[in-house]
Design a protein around this motif. Structure first.
Motif, PDB file in Angstrom:
ATOM      1  N   LEU A  20     -56.576  77.013 -44.313  1.00 27.63           N
ATOM      2  CA  LEU A  20     -55.625  76.365 -45.221  1.00 27.63           C
ATOM      3  C   LEU A  20     -55.543  77.116 -46.551  1.00 27.63           C
ATOM      4  CD1 LEU A  20     -56.428  72.583 -44.587  1.00 27.63           C
ATOM      5  CD2 LEU A  20     -54.288  73.770 -44.040  1.00 27.63           C
ATOM      6  N   ALA A  21     -56.676  77.643 -46.994  1.00 28.02           N
ATOM      7  CA  ALA A  21     -56.693  78.416 -48.241  1.00 28.02           C
ATOM      8  C   ALA A  21     -55.807  79.651 -48.115  1.00 28.02           C
ATOM      9  CB  ALA A  21     -58.117  78.819 -48.597  1.00 28.02           C
ATOM     10  N   MET A  22     -55.831  80.283 -46.960  1.00 24.95           N
ATOM     11  CA  MET A  22     -55.037  81.495 -46.736  1.00 24.95           C
ATOM     12  C   MET A  22     -53.536  81.196 -46.755  1.00 24.95           C
ATOM     13  SD  MET A  22     -57.383  83.273 -43.781  1.00 24.95           S
ATOM     14  CE  MET A  22     -56.349  84.724 -43.627  1.00 24.95           C
ATOM     15  N   GLN A  23     -53.182  79.936 -46.455  1.00 25.71           N
ATOM     16  CA  GLN A  23     -51.768  79.544 -46.423  1.00 25.71           C
ATOM     17  C   GLN A  23     -51.297  78.959 -47.765  1.00 25.71           C
ATOM     18  OE1 GLN A  23     -51.298  76.809 -43.080  1.00 25.71           O
ATOM     19  NE2 GLN A  23     -52.935  77.869 -41.999  1.00 25.71           N
ATOM     20  N   SER A  24     -52.223  78.790 -48.698  1.00 35.04           N
ATOM     21  CA  SER A  24     -51.910  78.105 -49.957  1.00 35.04           C
ATOM     22  C   SER A  24     -51.582  79.090 -51.068  1.00 35.04           C
ATOM     23  CB  SER A  24     -53.096  77.221 -50.375  1.00 35.04           C
ATOM     24  OG  SER A  24     -53.397  76.281 -49.363  1.00 35.04           O
ATOM     25  N   SER A  25     -51.106  78.545 -52.180  1.00 33.38           N
ATOM     26  CA  SER A  25     -50.857  79.373 -53.364  1.00 33.38           C
ATOM     27  C   SER A  25     -52.182  79.943 -53.859  1.00 33.38           C
ATOM     28  CB  SER A  25     -50.226  78.524 -54.465  1.00 33.38           C
ATOM     29  OG  SER A  25     -51.149  77.533 -54.907  1.00 33.38           O
ATOM     30  N   PRO A  26     -52.145  81.071 -54.581  1.00 27.80           N
ATOM     31  CA  PRO A  26     -53.407  81.647 -55.076  1.00 27.80           C
ATOM     32  C   PRO A  26     -54.245  80.647 -55.875  1.00 27.80           C
ATOM     33  CG  PRO A  26     -51.606  83.195 -55.378  1.00 27.80           C
ATOM     34  CD  PRO A  26     -50.985  81.920 -54.902  1.00 27.80           C
ATOM     35  N   ARG A  27     -53.565  79.826 -56.680  1.00 27.50           N
ATOM     36  CA  ARG A  27     -54.280  78.838 -57.496  1.00 27.50           C
ATOM     37  C   ARG A  27     -55.024  77.839 -56.622  1.00 27.50           C
ATOM     38  NH1 ARG A  27     -52.333  73.820 -58.714  1.00 27.50           N
ATOM     39  NH2 ARG A  27     -53.392  72.697 -60.391  1.00 27.50           N
ATOM     40  N   LEU A  28     -54.330  77.256 -55.642  1.00 31.02           N
ATOM     41  CA  LEU A  28     -54.960  76.264 -54.764  1.00 31.02           C
ATOM     42  C   LEU A  28     -55.995  76.915 -53.862  1.00 31.02           C
ATOM     43  CD1 LEU A  28     -55.168  73.382 -53.758  1.00 31.02           C
ATOM     44  CD2 LEU A  28     -53.218  73.814 -52.249  1.00 31.02           C
ATOM     45  N   ALA A  29     -55.720  78.146 -53.434  1.00 32.31           N
ATOM     46  CA  ALA A  29     -56.667  78.863 -52.561  1.00 32.31           C
ATOM     47  C   ALA A  29     -58.007  79.058 -53.272  1.00 32.31           C
ATOM     48  CB  ALA A  29     -56.081  80.205 -52.153  1.00 32.31           C
ATOM     49  N   ASP A  30     -57.957  79.450 -54.550  1.00 34.79           N
ATOM     50  CA  ASP A  30     -59.199  79.618 -55.320  1.00 34.79           C
ATOM     51  C   ASP A  30     -59.938  78.289 -55.447  1.00 34.79           C
ATOM     52  OD1 ASP A  30     -58.823  82.299 -55.680  1.00 34.79           O
ATOM     53  OD2 ASP A  30     -58.006  82.142 -57.703  1.00 34.79           O
ATOM     54  N   SER A  40     -59.339  74.823 -66.396  1.00 36.94           N
ATOM     55  CA  SER A  40     -58.464  75.965 -66.107  1.00 36.94           C
ATOM     56  C   SER A  40     -57.558  75.682 -64.918  1.00 36.94           C
ATOM     57  CB  SER A  40     -59.307  77.217 -65.830  1.00 36.94           C
ATOM     58  OG  SER A  40     -60.048  77.580 -66.974  1.00 36.94           O
ATOM     59  N   PHE A  41     -58.085  75.008 -63.905  1.00 35.33           N
ATOM     60  CA  PHE A  41     -57.288  74.664 -62.728  1.00 35.33           C
ATOM     61  C   PHE A  41     -56.200  73.651 -63.085  1.00 35.33           C
ATOM     62  CE2 PHE A  41     -56.652  71.727 -59.106  1.00 35.33           C
ATOM     63  CZ  PHE A  41     -56.081  72.614 -58.198  1.00 35.33           C
ATOM     64  N   TYR A  42     -56.577  72.621 -63.803  1.00 31.10           N
ATOM     65  CA  TYR A  42     -55.651  71.526 -64.132  1.00 31.10           C
ATOM     66  C   TYR A  42     -54.556  71.989 -65.091  1.00 31.10           C
ATOM     67  CZ  TYR A  42     -54.138  66.809 -65.486  1.00 31.10           C
ATOM     68  OH  TYR A  42     -53.403  65.674 -65.720  1.00 31.10           O
ATOM     69  N   GLU A  43     -54.874  72.969 -65.911  1.00 28.98           N
ATOM     70  CA  GLU A  43     -53.910  73.468 -66.893  1.00 28.98           C
ATOM     71  C   GLU A  43     -52.652  74.005 -66.213  1.00 28.98           C
ATOM     72  OE1 GLU A  43     -54.273  75.957 -71.035  1.00 28.98           O
ATOM     73  OE2 GLU A  43     -55.498  76.588 -69.334  1.00 28.98           O
ATOM     74  N   GLU A  44     -52.792  74.492 -64.987  1.00 24.46           N
ATOM     75  CA  GLU A  44     -51.658  75.060 -64.254  1.00 24.46           C
ATOM     76  C   GLU A  44     -50.951  74.034 -63.378  1.00 24.46           C
ATOM     77  OE1 GLU A  44     -52.811  78.599 -62.199  1.00 24.46           O
ATOM     78  OE2 GLU A  44     -54.041  79.318 -63.861  1.00 24.46           O
ATOM     79  N   ASP A  45     -51.390  72.780 -63.436  1.00 25.75           N
ATOM     80  CA  ASP A  45     -50.757  71.709 -62.670  1.00 25.75           C
ATOM     81  C   ASP A  45     -49.479  71.279 -63.388  1.00 25.75           C
ATOM     82  OD1 ASP A  45     -50.016  69.372 -61.368  1.00 25.75           O
ATOM     83  OD2 ASP A  45     -52.074  68.698 -61.065  1.00 25.75           O
ATOM     84  N   GLU A  46     -48.341  71.399 -62.709  1.00 22.83           N
ATOM     85  CA  GLU A  46     -47.065  71.071 -63.346  1.00 22.83           C
ATOM     86  C   GLU A  46     -46.972  69.599 -63.728  1.00 22.83           C
ATOM     87  OE1 GLU A  46     -43.935  72.416 -60.827  1.00 22.83           O
ATOM     88  OE2 GLU A  46     -44.390  74.545 -61.118  1.00 22.83           O
ATOM     89  N   SER A  47     -47.717  68.737 -63.037  1.00 20.68           N
ATOM     90  CA  SER A  47     -47.675  67.301 -63.344  1.00 20.68           C
ATOM     91  C   SER A  47     -48.830  66.861 -64.235  1.00 20.68           C
ATOM     92  CB  SER A  47     -47.693  66.492 -62.039  1.00 20.68           C
ATOM     93  OG  SER A  47     -48.897  66.731 -61.325  1.00 20.68           O
ATOM     94  N   ARG A  48     -49.448  67.818 -64.926  1.00 24.36           N
ATOM     95  CA  ARG A  48     -50.624  67.524 -65.743  1.00 24.36           C
ATOM     96  C   ARG A  48     -50.290  66.539 -66.869  1.00 24.36           C
ATOM     97  NH1 ARG A  48     -48.732  72.506 -66.956  1.00 24.36           N
ATOM     98  NH2 ARG A  48     -47.983  72.804 -69.089  1.00 24.36           N
TER      99      ARG A  48
END
Length: 730
Positions: free
Chosen positions: A179-189, A213-221
């Motif tokens: 699933l990580a390989m199919q996800s966006s780089p952010r979600l994969a990390d 750092s992860f949450y900062e890139e969440d569009e619905s933050r």
């Protein structure tokens, strides 16, 4: 004091790596103004976030999500009472909640994890709905990335006998990498970080920093919550740095890095242990004492393992049992006397501090735990001296003491007078299941990562060698079986945290945190012995601040109000000021009334100000009224402002009207400057070329098309004189 015994050839010498940090933290100056600013900002934002937490109660699922976010961002400690009361209510209403809401896999997993992490034993049968008739997890949920990741995280809150969670762990691990390989780089990390260490096993402070750092890139933050987490992280970091500075000076003043060159010089790494157990500001005293005791314990450990003769070890162990200055003379070596005297000084410091609190009993328990620990070290030294490999069971019994967990927790309780009284110390002394499990995890994870190097140094057999001998298996098989014991130890820990508990929840959580630090310390190797493995975490926690916008307090605008609390009429004609205040008002957070009022006030005046302004400024004002800069797309705003800014300097000079005979060509002049060097780094050069060329063009047109020859002569002489005086001043 000269240590003649350290030259004794009978002494072993381990070749430990040197300290990475030296005295670098000792000279840290505490920035009081910065800390006070952070503190004020935190207080304002805390009330806003508290209001949001309360508002989210209208929807239990939304409320759980908000609680989870506050935990993951590291700010939930501000709202312990509110969260406790909310979760009690949610758990009491759980049957109705599950009946009313047809929760998807993600929501159910989140609800399960949050409740269990706070000690509420939500039943695991809720996950049976995601199984097919064959008792296997349905293939239809495999592509639900959030759900699979949530179930994976929830599975680490299992206790013994919960087969569905054991199966969930196997199932989710098998699918998450693909699933990580199919996800966006952010979600994969994010997924891969979870596979390395699930949230339940992570050190809270490290997890918070990574999640920010992860949450900062969440569009619905939630920007207010994120800002609160960033500023609070930096505020608490300053507290931790100050503590580390004080402890580094304490260590340097003792001069023990030179006094005991055979031992690991690790004051910073020891503080990581203490800080991992409890990072919250109110536990500063606990952190300081845990660090001091752990550093002294580490010296004893290295002395017994890597330097002293067995005869010296016997004398030192007997002296620790007596805990008296009268025992000093029985020690055969000067270096041991230095170490023993330091221990007695630390005991005396503890007794004085606890006496002032009316808790003298606490120092007694700390001393008893230290005695038990040193007895355990003595036993190991005896095995090493005789080259004896004990049975695995015998090793583990002694290893519970040498894990240091008992000593660490007894010391930790020193700064927790509100919840750690005599009854709690007795509970600790009884070696409850959660503590016993933590001790086993600490001892065995250390052995898995450090046993090869320890054998090279001549230490006693580790748990790995003892298991191999008792069960006649390979090293690989022994490690596999020991890892299963560690996993079962975590289930014991989880079980003892479920309500009703035998001790206050804060004490239980600190034992859980100690197990979490252990998991980090022995991730890839023995990070305490090999400090380069911990370097990035030290930088993350104590050196690098979280990048965040400077948060100015909105009260700075109160000075522009009159005694009636309204904005002064005298500022209405300040066009730039009114426009600036209007733009600033869009950076408000909840509860900043002055900015809400500023928006109303500025909007009411800007249209009339636009009508009184030049066409260029009027257009700029009206564009801002349509869309303020904070709400604009950066690229579009940049393009519009370039056109506006190109003319600003020239228009402010008003030279097009002042010199009507000259060519009005600011844009064309900029074309020249831009053609010479367009690259971003040459912005200053372009600006200066444009300004000088425009002034030169004015002189050219004045000489060619307007001034008399006599005027030209006077101007030339004046200009030459100006240049000469400028040169003279250099």
């Amino acid at each position: 004091m000269e240590n003649t015994n350290q030259q004794n050839n009978s002494h072993r010498r381990a070749d430990f790596p040197p300290s990475l940090w030296g005295c670098s933290f000792a000279s840290f100056p505490f920035p009081q103004t910065e800390f006070e600013s952070y503190s004020r900002q935190v207080e304002v934002l805390k009330e806003n976030v508290k209001d949001m937490l309360t508002a989210s109660k209208k929807d239990p699922v939304e409320h759980i999500e908000f609680i989870n976010l506050s935990c993951r961002l590291g700010v939930s400690y501000h709202f312990d009472d509110e969260i406790e009361n909310s979760l009690k209510q949610i758990f009491a209403d759980l049957p109705k909640l599950l009946e009313k809401h047809d929760c998807d896999l993600y929501t159910l997993s989140l609800l399960f994890r949050v409740l269990r992490q706070h000690g509420f034993k939500m039943p695991c049968v809720v996950f049976d709905k995601f199984k097919d008739t064959n008792g296997e997890f349905k293939k239809t949920i495999i592509n639900d990335v959030k759900g699979i990741l949530g179930l994976y995280e929830a599975s680490f809150l299992s206790v013994h006998g919960e087969q569905v969670l054991d199966e969930a762990l196997v199932f989710t691990k098998a699918n998450l990498e693909s699933l990580a390989m199919q996800s966006s780089p952010r979600l994969a990390d994010h997924i891969r970080n979870a596979l390395i260490r699930p949230f339940h096993k992570g050190v809270p402070r490290i997890e918070a920093r990574k999640y920010i750092s992860f949450y900062e890139e969440d569009e619905s933050r939630n920007d207010t919550l994120l800002k609160f987490a960033k500023i609070d992280f930096n505020r608490v970091q300053l507290i931790h740095r100050q503590e580390l500075s004080i402890l580094s000076r304490w260590w340097n003043d003792l001069n023990f890095a030179e006094e005991f060159p055979y031992a690991r010089d690790r004051i910073v790494e020891v503080y990581v242990w203490a800080n991992g157990v409890h990072f919250e500001p109110q536990y500063a005293f606990s952190r300081m004492m845990v660090t001091k005791y752990l550093k002294m314990i580490s010296l004893v450990d290295d002395t017994y393992d890597a330097y002293a003769s067995f005869e010296e070890i016997q004398h030192f162990t007997n002296a620790i049992e007596r805990c008296s200055m009268n025992a000093l003379d029985q020690l055969p070596a000067d270096y041991m006397k230095v170490l023993y005297r330091a221990f007695l000084n630390l005991f005396n410091e503890t007794e004085n501090d606890m006496g002032k609190q009316g808790r003298s009993y606490a120092s007694y328990y700390v001393k008893e735990e230290l005695k038990e620990l040193v007895r355990g070290y003595h036993t190991e030294a005896g095995w090493a001296d005789k080259c004896h490999v004990p049975t695995f069971d015998e090793y583990v019994r002694n290893g519970l003491a040498t894990s240091c967990y008992g000593a660490i927790m007894a010391t930790s309780f020193l700064g927790m007078e509100e919840v750690a009284g005599g009854e709690e110390y007795e509970w600790l002394k009884s070696n409850p299941k959660i503590l016993s499990a933590g001790k086993m995890i600490g001892r065995l994870m250390n052995d898995i990562m450090g046993h090869e190097d320890e054998q090279k140094r001549g230490d006693c057999a580790s748990g790995v060698e003892c298991y191999m001998k008792q069960y006649d298996v390979s090293e690989k098989k022994a490690i596999e079986e020991i890892q299963k014991m560690v996993a079962n130890g975590w289930k014991d820990i989880n079980e003892d945290c479920m309500r009703p508990t035998n001790a206050p929840m804060p004490l239980l959580q600190h034992i859980v945190n100690l197990a979490r630090v252990t998991d980090v310390m022995y991730e890839n190797d023995d990070a305490y012995t090999i400090p380069s493995s911990l370097k990035d975490y030290v930088a993350l926690l104590y050196i690098e601040q979280v990048p965040c916008c400077v948060f100015y307090e909105s009260v700075v605008f109160d000075k522009f109000k009159d005694t009636n609390g309204e904005f002064k009429k005298t500022i209405i004609n300040d066009v730039k000021g009114i426009l600036g205040l209007y733009e600033a008002s869009f950076l408000s957070v909840h509860g900043e009334q002055v900015l809400d009022e500023a928006l109303v006030f500025t909007k009411a005046n800007l249209e009339s100000l636009a009508m009184q302004s030049s066409p260029r400024l009027a257009d700029h004002i009206r564009n801002a009224l349509i869309r303020p800069f904070h709400k604009g797309v950066p690229r579009i705003e940049a393009r519009k402002y370039i056109s506006f800014y190109e003319e600003e300097w020239w228009n402010d000079l008003n030279f097009a009207e002042e010199f009507p005979y000259a060519r009005d060509r600011i844009v064309e002049i900029y074309f020249w400057g831009n053609g010479v060097h367009f690259e971003p780094q040459y912005a200053f050069s372009r600006m200066m070329v444009t300004k000088y060329t425009k002034i030169v063009s004015l002189v050219d047109d004045t000489y060619d098309a307007y001034a008399s020859f006599e005027e030209i002569k006077h101007f030339t002489n004046a200009l030459v004189g100006l240049m000469q005086s400028s040169l003279m001043s250099l």
